[in-house]
Design a protein around this motif. Structure first.
Motif, PDB file in Angstrom:
ATOM      1  N   UNK A   1     -14.070  -3.559  10.323  1.00 28.50           N
ATOM      2  CA  UNK A   1     -12.835  -3.697  11.109  1.00 28.50           C
ATOM      3  C   UNK A   1     -11.598  -3.223  10.339  1.00 28.50           C
ATOM      4  N   UNK A   2     -11.529  -3.574   9.048  1.00 24.75           N
ATOM      5  CA  UNK A   2     -10.366  -3.176   8.251  1.00 24.75           C
ATOM      6  C   UNK A   2     -10.233  -1.659   8.213  1.00 24.75           C
ATOM      7  N   UNK A   3     -11.342  -0.991   7.828  1.00 25.93           N
ATOM      8  CA  UNK A   3     -11.276   0.462   7.702  1.00 25.93           C
ATOM      9  C   UNK A   3     -11.017   1.098   9.066  1.00 25.93           C
ATOM     10  N   UNK A   4     -11.654   0.561  10.097  1.00 25.23           N
ATOM     11  CA  UNK A   4     -11.475   1.152  11.423  1.00 25.23           C
ATOM     12  C   UNK A   4     -10.026   1.054  11.885  1.00 25.23           C
TER      13      UNK A   4
ATOM     14  N   UNK B   1      -7.190   3.989   4.032  1.00 22.75           N
ATOM     15  CA  UNK B   1      -7.991   3.036   4.803  1.00 22.75           C
ATOM     16  C   UNK B   1      -9.263   2.675   4.046  1.00 22.75           C
ATOM     17  N   UNK B   2      -9.920   3.698   3.494  1.00 19.60           N
ATOM     18  CA  UNK B   2     -11.162   3.431   2.752  1.00 19.60           C
ATOM     19  C   UNK B   2     -10.879   2.540   1.550  1.00 19.60           C
ATOM     20  N   UNK B   3      -9.786   2.838   0.851  1.00 22.31           N
ATOM     21  CA  UNK B   3      -9.504   2.067  -0.362  1.00 22.31           C
ATOM     22  C   UNK B   3      -9.184   0.615  -0.027  1.00 22.31           C
ATOM     23  N   UNK B   4      -8.443   0.403   1.067  1.00 28.02           N
ATOM     24  CA  UNK B   4      -8.174  -0.987   1.458  1.00 28.02           C
ATOM     25  C   UNK B   4      -9.479  -1.700   1.779  1.00 28.02           C
ATOM     26  N   UNK B   5     -10.396  -0.982   2.432  1.00 26.96           N
ATOM     27  CA  UNK B   5     -11.700  -1.562   2.716  1.00 26.96           C
ATOM     28  C   UNK B   5     -12.427  -1.924   1.433  1.00 26.96           C
TER      29      UNK B   5
ATOM     30  N   UNK C   1     -13.445  -9.711  14.545  1.00 25.89           N
ATOM     31  CA  UNK C   1     -14.353  -9.743  13.398  1.00 25.89           C
ATOM     32  C   UNK C   1     -13.631 -10.096  12.104  1.00 25.89           C
ATOM     33  N   UNK C   2     -12.345  -9.689  12.013  1.00 26.05           N
ATOM     34  CA  UNK C   2     -11.588  -9.972  10.788  1.00 26.05           C
ATOM     35  C   UNK C   2     -11.470 -11.472  10.573  1.00 26.05           C
ATOM     36  N   UNK C   3     -11.372 -12.216  11.680  1.00 27.56           N
ATOM     37  CA  UNK C   3     -11.111 -13.647  11.538  1.00 27.56           C
ATOM     38  C   UNK C   3     -12.350 -14.493  11.337  1.00 27.56           C
ATOM     39  N   UNK C   4     -13.522 -13.937  11.559  1.00 21.50           N
ATOM     40  CA  UNK C   4     -14.727 -14.754  11.396  1.00 21.50           C
ATOM     41  C   UNK C   4     -14.886 -15.126   9.922  1.00 21.50           C
ATOM     42  N   UNK C   5     -15.077 -16.405   9.627  1.00 21.95           N
ATOM     43  CA  UNK C   5     -15.124 -16.837   8.238  1.00 21.95           C
ATOM     44  C   UNK C   5     -16.246 -16.155   7.477  1.00 21.95           C
TER      45      UNK C   5
END
Lengths: 295, 265, 302, 301
Positions: free
Chosen positions: D169-172, D216-220, D125-129
């Motif tokens: 995906x990032x937070x997970x 993790x939340x903050x990066x999201x 999912x991270x890579x989907x444009x």
């Protein structure tokens, strides 16, 4: 409610939430693949794109995406490797190091369009690289650096400190120890990191519109001279990538079959990402097993 | 203060044998923490010297200072004399020192490479390229470490597949392959079973004919079994240094006596 | 020893890459200067056209066709928006700046330094969601919709439905054209903005009560184009200015065009391009126009 | 015995230092140049065009081509700032429970199935444009929102939902890292004391992992704050203060992306957009400092 009951309730709630997320994932991927796959034909993959007529393909865009990826990695991997080694092995634990870390992290959350415009004004205009794969690759390096540095540094840290001590206790230099002992041990993790970051590069569009450009001039795939402007290897030529092409089709596309090409291209993109992902896992596992001696 | 009185009473002899290494007023600081106070010891050539003491007594810190392994972690002051040179001086080439003063660690730490590469990696880095010479060194050092018979048919196997005891002997062989003349061992058998420990001890007793050995150990029986001299460390001070038999049979310092009798630690 | 030298190889590769970049930048700047000074040179000359995304498909296709017969020409066409095109050609960074609007209408551009080449005309029409039940409006009603005075389709005899205005991005050529022709200097109501024809088309087709405006070529059966004062939005009506919402597509050069740039611009105006490509892409040929319009939107018969 | 003169190893080490230091040096130059670039452009609005910073931050009218009653360009960025914060915070609020649930599932409940199936898909999912996300948002989410809440469907709600999926995906994956970093003995100890799995998770594991989970939340949130193309397609791009979750409005990024191609370098229209970019940059800095701060606090505990 007894602790047993709350345990059961919590497990059920978590399972439901996970199921919901899985549904979203299935819907997303299903939507992209089901609407897209029927349009993925040999014709789509092997024909050049059309400006306004139907029947265009994505041959050049697909190649450009890969070429841009290779070039981006060629620039960003050595830099991130060096920087990650610096941060993992040399950097003192002080305010300067955390300043450096923070500023690298800031890069990763910059909006792509800002990086794209920066790349446009500095590389395309100022340095006269023009709209080119090279300009695009440098712009993408800005995104890739933090991702790569973070994952490489993580992999280096995962190698036990005792390996480093063993190396230097033999009279080896720090550098030799890092290069010959720590890096090979960290290689599976590093490779996985590279391939996963490749996914992000592959899907990036906003930063490329202003740097690599949004046109795919016809190039010759038999001209292997990278300095010739007709060659497919020329890094100074403009190159529309797959993600940019999808963007263009959806915003200003005038071809009658824009919708189906865009769907097909999205499906191709997801499949490529899937291949990246699976190979990252496979390579990582393979190297890991080789390194630990379990066959 | 009573504590000061403990440290005031010390008993340090100077062995008659010619020394391989001597330290003069060695001090180690981790930041502001003074971890080792003026240790002045002399380690005789071709003998095993044991460093004993409770956890946190500073014996490992001291040992790691001898081949400058503490360079990045701590500040080491004082002199370490080796072949007439103060190897604690800043103008000394630390890599050369470590080639002469090898080290084996508490936990076996073989490289994630084949058994052969574990032994040849450093040699190749020094510029030894000839296959015959490399093979010869591999064989000699594995024999010295009493590992040859167990692995000779399988030298390309990953070193990570060895058992704990084998891996530790491989680490000893790895240190021997570069032909040091002093070998520092930091509790090399503490993570091993009794049979492996016995093998390591037997190995060390053979090696002492060629090498000067300094070993940190928690195991007092081990110290008495293999070492000629023993130094007792307590809370960052060396309180007593004498022949092993003296230390265990007629210790001069009360704290040492308490320790060897098992009253603490 | 397979790992030996991996690092140094990679680092060297990277440095070579950077060096290459440096060299090629030097060489490309050389080509550029030679192309401007000695246009008669037989070697490949590079022309870059940047700007309007609306004009991009036309110029791109024309460039592809042109290069088939002129092997020495290397023409690159990029988007980026009209503002980008004008400012780049003004700085001399590119040879041609594509624009949907007159240079004089763009703030920050000194129009007198630029030479205008009008290569096509684009007609635009208001489009609404198919369900609003209105197919014709008067010019003043249209103005009232976009200035926020009329807010329900009922007022215009349509459904009882709130009007949702979808405007184009501030500063875009399409919006400038529309506002000049329709709003008479009044300020548009602040509302949704979309910067691309494709998105507008999708939104209008799917949003109940939506109104926006599109270039003729983007009008498809999924949206309803409106007549204004019972004049139909057709090419023929544009050529006579009976249909008022239209603009030129401009290709600007800094000073007079020379060399390959001039030849390419001539090609753009040739009947070969005007009669086939321009038409195929939904533009109106500049040759068919019976009227002219200047930067102040004053229309005169030819 | 020569222990003093430099050897091959000394040279190697010098070479190593030179290589790594120059790598980090190049990166620092890159970072500094982009930061300087954005700052100088972004500040031009206030220095060259004499816009009042306070009015920029609190104004609600965005018409850089027009002058307001004070004779200053109308560049009120408050609608964009508000919307950016709203979508970011809402997306984080929606995404966090799901991300934590998935992370707990992957680490504590079904590690095998979790890592084998969920993780690869998440990484995918991270890579989907973002374009594809935006497109799906425009064709699926916007109509659904319109159906349920009326109006046009575009706005903060649609933006939040799109961002929710994008940052999930990032937070997970960062939460998974946080949970796996909790030492095994804490789990064993808690379970040995008779605690149920849920009690262990809630009272021991989540608590121990809290600093990293917050990170993790903050990066999201940082990702959500900077996202442009997808949000642009569903937010409506109207420089209006949001009046409801379904009214068209505009984020910093969408405003920037929509208008920047139509402006000319050096004009107030262009400078004002760079000021928006400067706000984005500063926020990204704040997010990172927060992460840093939380990390430090976590270490001390």
């Amino acid at each position: 409610m007894s602790s047993q009951q709350s345990n059961r309730v919590a497990t059920i709630v978590i399972n439901i939430m996970v199921a919901f997320v899985v549904l979203i994932l299935i819907f997303l991927l299903g939507d992209i693949l089901i609407t897209g796959l029927p349009h993925v034909t040999l014709h789509l993959l092997t024909s050049p794109s059309q400006s306004f007529a139907a029947g265009g393909g994505i041959r050049d865009q697909l190649f450009n995406s890969f070429y841009l990826l290779v070039l981006t990695l060629l620039i960003s991997f050595p830099l991130s490797l060096g920087a990650a080694i610096y941060l993992a092995e040399y950097a003192a634990n002080n305010w300067l190091t955390s300043l450096i870390r923070t500023s690298i992290e800031v890069l990763s959350s910059l909006p792509s369009v800002v990086v794209g415009l920066f790349g446009y004004l500095l590389f395309v205009i100022q340095f006269k690289f023009g709209f080119s794969i090279l300009s695009g690759a440098i712009a993408l390096t800005f995104f890739n650096l933090p991702l790569l540095i973070r994952s490489i540094e993580g992999s280096l840290h995962a190698v036990p400190r005792s390996q480093h001590e063993a190396g230097i206790s033999l009279g080896l230099s720090n550098w030799k120890t890092i290069k010959g002992i720590i890096l090979p041990a960290a290689l599976p993790g590093i490779l996985t990191g590279i391939i996963l970051s490749a996914g992000r590069v592959f899907g990036e569009a906003a930063a490329l519109i202003y740097t690599a450009g949004e046109s795919a001039p016809i190039v010759s795939y038999t001209n292997w001279n990278p300095l010739d402007s007709n060659s497919f290897l020329n890094p100074m030529r403009p190159a529309e990538t797959l993600a940019v092409h999808i963007w263009k089709l959806n915003t200003e596309g005038v071809t009658p079959d824009a919708v189906s090409i865009s769907a097909g291209a999205s499906a191709v993109l997801v499949i490529v990402l899937l291949i990246f992902n699976l190979s990252a896992r496979a390579i990582g596992n393979h190297l890991y097993q080789k390194g630990s001696g379990h066959k | 203060m009573e504590n000061n009185n403990i440290f005031a009473k010390t008993h340090l002899v100077t062995p008659q044998e010619p020394p391989a290494i001597t330290t003069d007023n060695l001090q180690v600081y981790y930041g502001d923490n003074h971890a080792m106070h003026d240790a002045s010891l002399s380690f005789p050539e071709h003998q095993i010297t044991a460093l004993i003491g409770a956890s946190g007594s500073g014996k490992s810190t001291y040992l790691r200072s001898l081949n400058r392994m503490n360079d990045d972690l701590a500040t080491v002051k004082g002199k370490i004399m080796y072949h007439g040179i103060d190897i604690n001086a800043s103008d000394v080439n630390v890599y050369e020192i470590r080639r002469h003063i090898g080290m084996v660690f508490q936990l076996p730490n073989p490289f994630a490479k084949s058994i052969r590469e574990n032994l040849t990696f450093a040699l190749k880095a020094y510029g030894i390229k000839k296959k015959s010479e490399l093979d010869e060194r591999v064989e000699t050092s594995l024999k010295e470490a009493a590992l040859w018979d167990e692995v000779k048919d399988n030298l390309n196997r990953s070193a990570l597949s060895l058992s704990g005891g084998q891996a530790q002997r491989l680490c000893i062989a790895r240190s021997l392959a570069i032909k040091p003349d002093v070998l520092l061992l930091d509790e090399p058998a503490s993570a091993l079973d009794p049979i492996s420990t016995a093998k390591i001890e037997a190995t060390l007793l053979k090696l002492v004919k060629k090498y000067t050995i300094i070993i940190v150990t928690h195991n007092m029986q081990q110290a008495s079994r293999i070492s000629k001299y023993t130094a007792f460390f307590h809370l960052g001070h060396v309180l007593e240094f004498d022949t092993t038999s003296h230390i265990f049979q007629e210790p001069q310092v009360p704290v040492t006596r308490d320790y060897v009798l098992g009253n603490f630690g | 020893m397979k790992n030996k030298g991996i690092v140094s190889t990679i680092v060297t590769l990277g440095l070579v890459g950077l060096l290459l970049a440096g060299c090629s930048s030097a060489s490309s700047s050389k080509t550029k200067s030679s192309s401007s000074s000695a246009s008669s040179a037989t070697k490949t000359t590079k022309v870059t056209a940047v700007g309007s995304t609306a004009l991009q498909p036309l110029v791109e296709q024309a460039a592809t066709n042109y290069q088939k017969t002129n092997k020495n020409a290397n023409i690159t066409v990029q988007g980026g928006g009209s503002g980008t095109g004008l400012s780049q050609v003004q700085q001399g960074a590119v040879q041609i700046g594509n624009s949907d609007i007159f240079a004089a209408q763009q703030s920050g551009i000194k129009a007198k330094n630029l030479t205008d080449h009008q290569v096509a005309v684009v007609g635009m029409a208001p489009v609404v969601n198919k369900d609003v039940g209105v197919t014709n409006v008067s010019m003043s009603q249209l103005r009232d919709i976009f200035t926020g005075k009329i807010t329900n389709w009922k007022t215009l005899g349509g459904k009882n439905q709130k009007i949702s205005v979808i405007n184009r991005a501030q500063g875009s050529g399409t919006r400038a054209t529309f506002e000049a022709a329709v709003l008479e200097g009044k300020k548009a109501v602040t509302s949704q903005e979309q910067d691309s024809n494709g998105t507008v088309q999708k939104l209008v087709a799917s949003t109940p009560g939506a109104i926006s405006y599109l270039a003729f070529s983007y009008i498809n059966p999924k949206v309803q184009a409106l007549d204004i004062d019972h004049v139909k939005p057709t090419d023929a009506n544009v050529t006579t200015n009976k249909w008022k919402i239209w603009s030129y597509e401009h290709m600007y050069t800094k000073g007079q065009a020379t060399g390959t740039t001039k030849q390419f611009l001539d090609y753009m105006l040739s009947s070969k391009v005007q009669k086939s490509l321009v038409k195929n892409l939904g533009y109106i040929s500049i040759h068919n126009m019976k009227v002219t319009k200047n930067a102040q939107n004053v229309v005169a018969t030819k | 015995m020569d222990l003093k003169s430099p050897s091959k190893a000394t040279n190697e080490d010098r070479r190593g230092r030179i290589i790594t230091y120059s790598c980090i040096g190049i990166i620092i130059v890159l970072v500094v140049s982009i930061l300087y670039f954005i700052a100088s452009r972004g500040l031009a609005t206030f220095i060259q065009n004499h816009v009042n910073v306070f009015r920029f931050l609190t104004g609600t009218q965005w018409n850089p081509s027009l002058l307001d009653s004070h004779g200053q360009p109308e560049v009120g960025a408050l609608p964009m700032i508000t919307t950016s914060f709203l979508v970011t915070i809402l997306a984080a609020i929606v995404a966090t429970p799901f991300a934590f649930a998935v992370a707990i599932y992957m680490v504590e409940i079904a590690p095998k199935r979790g890592t084998k199936l969920l993780q690869p898909v998440m990484e995918l999912l991270v890579g989907i444009p973002s374009v594809v996300y935006g497109f799906i948002g425009l064709t699926v989410i916007v109509p659904i929102v319109r159906h349920i809440f009326g109006g046009t469907g575009v706005g903060i709600l649609a933006g939040t939902l799109v961002l929710f999926v994008m940052i999930l995906p990032t937070v997970t994956s960062l939460s998974v890292d946080a949970l796996t970093a909790v030492p095994m003995y804490l789990r064993s100890a808690s379970l040995a004391l008779g605690a149920t799995r849920w009690q262990t998770i809630r009272k021991v594991i989540l608590r121990a992992a809290m600093p990293r989970l917050l990170t993790a939340i903050i990066f999201g949130m940082a990702r959500a704050f900077g996202e442009a193309l997808a949000v642009q397609m569903v937010i409506g791009n109207a420089a209006l203060m949001p009046t409801s979750l379904v009214s068209p409005t505009s984020t910093l990024t969408s405003q920037l992306t929509t208008e920047v191609g139509n402006t000319v370098m050096g004009t107030i229209q262009n400078n004002a957009l760079w000021s928006l970019a400067l706000i984005l940059l500063l926020m990204s800095l704040v997010f990172n400092l927060l992460v840093h701060f939380i990390g430090k606090r976590g270490e001390i505990k």
